[in-house]
Scaffold this motif. Structure first.
Motif, PDB file in Angstrom:
ATOM      1  N   ASP A  23       0.871  -1.170   0.000  1.00  0.00           N
ATOM      2  CA  ASP A  23       0.000   0.000   0.000  1.00  0.00           C
ATOM      3  C   ASP A  23       0.909   1.220   0.000  1.00  0.00           C
ATOM      4  O   ASP A  23       1.908   1.258   0.721  1.00  0.00           O
ATOM      5  N   ALA A  38      -4.224   6.801  -1.131  1.00  0.00           N
ATOM      6  CA  ALA A  38      -3.656   5.455  -1.018  1.00  0.00           C
ATOM      7  C   ALA A  38      -3.847   4.691  -2.322  1.00  0.00           C
ATOM      8  O   ALA A  38      -4.902   4.773  -2.956  1.00  0.00           O
ATOM      9  N   ARG A  43      -2.497   0.764  -4.155  1.00  0.00           N
ATOM     10  CA  ARG A  43      -1.739  -0.486  -4.025  1.00  0.00           C
ATOM     11  C   ARG A  43      -0.825  -0.605  -5.247  1.00  0.00           C
ATOM     12  O   ARG A  43      -1.282  -0.619  -6.388  1.00  0.00           O
ATOM     13  N   TRP A 103       5.055   3.942   2.171  1.00  0.00           N
ATOM     14  CA  TRP A 103       4.527   2.612   1.847  1.00  0.00           C
ATOM     15  C   TRP A 103       4.422   1.796   3.136  1.00  0.00           C
ATOM     16  O   TRP A 103       5.012   2.137   4.151  1.00  0.00           O
ATOM     17  N   ALA A 139       1.008  -4.553   2.256  1.00  0.00           N
ATOM     18  CA  ALA A 139      -0.387  -4.539   1.832  1.00  0.00           C
ATOM     19  C   ALA A 139      -1.272  -5.205   2.883  1.00  0.00           C
ATOM     20  O   ALA A 139      -0.921  -6.239   3.446  1.00  0.00           O
TER      21      ALA A 139
END
Length: 67
Positions: A28, A36, A38, A62, A65
């Motif tokens: 992410d 945001a 991915r 970052w 995820a």
């Protein structure tokens, strides 16, 4: 990284000036507007997780995820 908008998860983020995510790993990310997305890093480029296109900027932060 200093918090921009606050929030409980601000400490979970790693600044890209401190360290980059491992190559090929989906993470992410946040940009300078705190949006945001991915992405996955390949060298100096950041791609959407389906590799359809790369971003024209380096994210500001970052984290691994989340599901």
């Amino acid at each position: 990284m200093s918090p921009r908008t606050g929030g409980a998860d601000v400490l979970d983020w790693t600044s890209t000036t401190e360290a980059l995510a491992d190559e090929g790993v989906v993470v992410d990310t946040r940009d300078s507007s705190d949006r945001a997305t991915r992405l996955v890093r390949k060298g100096r480029l950041w791609f959407f997780e389906d590799n359809s296109m790369y971003m024209y900027y380096t994210p500001t932060a970052w984290r691994p995820a989340t599901t």
